[in-house]
Design a protein around this motif. Structure first.
Motif, PDB file in Angstrom:
ATOM      1  N   ARG A 127      -8.440  32.170 -37.722  1.00 19.41           N
ATOM      2  CA  ARG A 127      -8.832  31.913 -36.402  1.00 19.41           C
ATOM      3  C   ARG A 127      -9.641  30.771 -36.151  1.00 19.41           C
ATOM      4  NH1 ARG A 127     -13.283  36.482 -34.774  1.00 19.41           N
ATOM      5  NH2 ARG A 127     -13.799  34.930 -32.926  1.00 19.41           N
ATOM      6  N   ASP A 128      -9.394  30.121 -34.957  1.00 17.44           N
ATOM      7  CA  ASP A 128     -10.002  28.865 -34.824  1.00 17.44           C
ATOM      8  C   ASP A 128     -11.054  29.106 -33.685  1.00 17.44           C
ATOM      9  OD1 ASP A 128     -10.897  26.517 -33.600  1.00 17.44           O
ATOM     10  OD2 ASP A 128      -8.871  25.457 -34.074  1.00 17.44           O
ATOM     11  N   ASN A 129     -12.317  29.170 -33.972  1.00 15.65           N
ATOM     12  CA  ASN A 129     -13.469  29.704 -33.084  1.00 15.65           C
ATOM     13  C   ASN A 129     -13.701  28.638 -32.122  1.00 15.65           C
ATOM     14  OD1 ASN A 129     -14.349  32.159 -34.209  1.00 15.65           O
ATOM     15  ND2 ASN A 129     -15.587  30.848 -35.780  1.00 15.65           N
ATOM     16  N   ALA A 130     -13.562  27.456 -32.415  1.00 17.27           N
ATOM     17  CA  ALA A 130     -13.589  26.203 -31.123  1.00 17.27           C
ATOM     18  C   ALA A 130     -12.344  26.498 -30.129  1.00 17.27           C
ATOM     19  CB  ALA A 130     -13.508  25.054 -31.855  1.00 17.27           C
ATOM     20  N   LYS A 131     -11.313  27.072 -30.614  1.00 13.87           N
ATOM     21  CA  LYS A 131     -10.143  27.399 -29.563  1.00 13.87           C
ATOM     22  C   LYS A 131     -10.198  28.871 -29.052  1.00 13.87           C
ATOM     23  CE  LYS A 131      -7.649  23.527 -31.315  1.00 13.87           C
ATOM     24  NZ  LYS A 131      -6.272  23.209 -32.001  1.00 13.87           N
ATOM     25  N   ASN A 132     -11.017  29.541 -29.478  1.00 13.18           N
ATOM     26  CA  ASN A 132     -10.909  31.142 -29.392  1.00 13.18           C
ATOM     27  C   ASN A 132      -9.661  31.425 -29.581  1.00 13.18           C
ATOM     28  OD1 ASN A 132     -13.565  31.743 -28.663  1.00 13.18           O
ATOM     29  ND2 ASN A 132     -13.430  30.964 -26.805  1.00 13.18           N
ATOM     30  N   THR A 133      -8.850  31.153 -30.720  1.00  7.46           N
ATOM     31  CA  THR A 133      -7.452  31.466 -30.947  1.00  7.46           C
ATOM     32  C   THR A 133      -7.312  31.938 -32.291  1.00  7.46           C
ATOM     33  OG1 THR A 133      -6.758  29.837 -29.675  1.00  7.46           O
ATOM     34  CG2 THR A 133      -5.345  30.392 -31.241  1.00  7.46           C
ATOM     35  N   VAL A 134      -6.643  33.184 -32.340  1.00  3.06           N
ATOM     36  CA  VAL A 134      -6.256  34.016 -33.764  1.00  3.06           C
ATOM     37  C   VAL A 134      -4.713  33.763 -34.094  1.00  3.06           C
ATOM     38  CG1 VAL A 134      -6.074  36.009 -32.242  1.00  3.06           C
ATOM     39  CG2 VAL A 134      -6.617  36.038 -34.762  1.00  3.06           C
ATOM     40  N   TYR A 135      -4.760  33.756 -35.133  1.00  2.00           N
ATOM     41  CA  TYR A 135      -3.069  33.571 -35.657  1.00  2.00           C
ATOM     42  C   TYR A 135      -2.842  34.527 -36.683  1.00  2.00           C
ATOM     43  CZ  TYR A 135      -4.396  28.706 -34.069  1.00  2.00           C
ATOM     44  OH  TYR A 135      -4.989  27.727 -33.511  1.00  2.00           O
ATOM     45  N   LEU A 136      -1.645  34.755 -36.782  1.00  2.00           N
ATOM     46  CA  LEU A 136      -0.973  35.745 -37.826  1.00  2.00           C
ATOM     47  C   LEU A 136       0.412  35.001 -38.487  1.00  2.00           C
ATOM     48  CD1 LEU A 136      -1.440  38.593 -39.046  1.00  2.00           C
ATOM     49  CD2 LEU A 136       0.336  39.315 -37.394  1.00  2.00           C
ATOM     50  N   GLN A 137       0.167  34.546 -39.693  1.00  2.00           N
ATOM     51  CA  GLN A 137       1.200  33.969 -40.385  1.00  2.00           C
ATOM     52  C   GLN A 137       2.134  35.267 -41.133  1.00  2.00           C
ATOM     53  OE1 GLN A 137       2.280  30.516 -40.742  1.00  2.00           O
ATOM     54  NE2 GLN A 137       4.088  31.709 -41.623  1.00  2.00           N
ATOM     55  N   MET A 138       3.166  35.269 -40.854  1.00  2.00           N
ATOM     56  CA  MET A 138       3.858  36.298 -41.328  1.00  2.00           C
ATOM     57  C   MET A 138       5.078  35.824 -42.205  1.00  2.00           C
ATOM     58  SD  MET A 138       4.138  38.926 -38.181  1.00  2.00           S
ATOM     59  CE  MET A 138       5.104  37.783 -36.949  1.00  2.00           C
ATOM     60  N   ARG A 139       5.046  36.197 -43.756  1.00  6.52           N
ATOM     61  CA  ARG A 139       6.019  35.942 -44.566  1.00  6.52           C
ATOM     62  C   ARG A 139       6.825  36.902 -45.283  1.00  6.52           C
ATOM     63  NH1 ARG A 139       1.476  32.375 -45.339  1.00  6.52           N
ATOM     64  NH2 ARG A 139       1.766  30.004 -45.014  1.00  6.52           N
ATOM     65  N   SER A 140       7.810  36.656 -45.825  1.00  7.79           N
ATOM     66  CA  SER A 140       8.559  37.662 -46.349  1.00  7.79           C
ATOM     67  C   SER A 140       9.012  38.879 -45.668  1.00  7.79           C
ATOM     68  CB  SER A 140       7.832  38.018 -47.703  1.00  7.79           C
ATOM     69  OG  SER A 140       7.640  36.905 -48.673  1.00  7.79           O
ATOM     70  N   LEU A 141       9.476  38.637 -44.352  1.00  6.98           N
ATOM     71  CA  LEU A 141       9.292  39.593 -43.320  1.00  6.98           C
ATOM     72  C   LEU A 141      10.436  40.589 -43.549  1.00  6.98           C
ATOM     73  CD1 LEU A 141       8.751  37.301 -40.189  1.00  6.98           C
ATOM     74  CD2 LEU A 141       7.628  39.501 -40.764  1.00  6.98           C
ATOM     75  N   LYS A 142      10.151  41.906 -43.335  1.00  9.60           N
ATOM     76  CA  LYS A 142      11.238  42.790 -43.622  1.00  9.60           C
ATOM     77  C   LYS A 142      11.435  43.613 -42.326  1.00  9.60           C
ATOM     78  CE  LYS A 142       8.293  44.123 -47.772  1.00  9.60           C
ATOM     79  NZ  LYS A 142       7.832  45.162 -48.474  1.00  9.60           N
ATOM     80  N   ALA A 143      12.832  44.401 -42.131  1.00 13.74           N
ATOM     81  CA  ALA A 143      13.001  45.086 -41.225  1.00 13.74           C
ATOM     82  C   ALA A 143      12.214  46.007 -40.627  1.00 13.74           C
ATOM     83  CB  ALA A 143      14.474  45.707 -41.327  1.00 13.74           C
ATOM     84  N   GLU A 144      11.432  46.524 -41.546  1.00 17.09           N
ATOM     85  CA  GLU A 144      10.319  47.521 -40.921  1.00 17.09           C
ATOM     86  C   GLU A 144       8.917  46.901 -40.551  1.00 17.09           C
ATOM     87  OE1 GLU A 144      11.709  47.329 -43.983  1.00 17.09           O
ATOM     88  OE2 GLU A 144      10.303  47.644 -45.608  1.00 17.09           O
ATOM     89  N   ASP A 145       8.884  45.234 -40.204  1.00 16.44           N
ATOM     90  CA  ASP A 145       7.848  44.833 -39.479  1.00 16.44           C
ATOM     91  C   ASP A 145       8.633  44.545 -38.129  1.00 16.44           C
ATOM     92  OD1 ASP A 145       7.675  42.753 -42.487  1.00 16.44           O
ATOM     93  OD2 ASP A 145       6.336  44.231 -41.997  1.00 16.44           O
ATOM     94  N   THR A 146       9.550  44.974 -37.894  1.00 15.86           N
ATOM     95  CA  THR A 146      10.084  44.870 -36.194  1.00 15.86           C
ATOM     96  C   THR A 146       9.184  45.636 -35.533  1.00 15.86           C
ATOM     97  OG1 THR A 146      12.366  44.465 -36.940  1.00 15.86           O
ATOM     98  CG2 THR A 146      11.826  45.369 -34.609  1.00 15.86           C
TER      99      THR A 146
END
Length: 117
Positions: A71-90
């Motif tokens: 998260r970037d508190n100055a921007k009030n933004t949260v991120y989710l970096q997703m790697r090695s994605l699988k079909a079950e992450d759909t």
């Protein structure tokens, strides 16, 4: 009024990566816990990852080692970096942000992530 705007979803092949963003706005000085849930068709909503104001993180077992929340508190933004994605992450991924002394919760509109196998 608090609003959360998500971006970054889409279609990706298995093994690929995506980065989700969620920007919070409103007459709030700061947000408490922020995070991401996901919901697949016919499934219960699942907490994927969460991050505190101080940066402590937690993850669902199914995504540990593959997803990273920040998260970037100055921007009030949260991120989710997703790697090695699988079909079950759909799923539809929904961000949330807690605020106020009573830990009220605001939700984003959801962003679709589709992983093709």
């Amino acid at each position: 009024q608090v609003q959360l705007v998500e971006s970054g979803g889409g279609l990706v092949q298995a093994g690929g990566s995506l980065r989700l963003s969620c920007a919070a706005s409103g007459r709030i000085f700061s947000f408490n816990n922020m995070g991401w849930y996901r919901q697949a068709p016919g499934e219960q909503r699942e907490l994927v990852a969460a991050v505190t104001t101080g940066g402590s993180t937690s993850y669902a077992d199914s995504v540990k080692g593959r997803f990273t929340i920040s998260r970037d508190n100055a921007k009030n933004t949260v991120y989710l970096q997703m790697r090695s994605l699988k079909a079950e992450d759909t799923a539809v991924y929904l961000c949330y942000a807690d605020f106020g002394a009573r830990f009220s919760r605001a939700w984003g509109q959801g962003t679709q992530v589709t992983v093709s196998s």
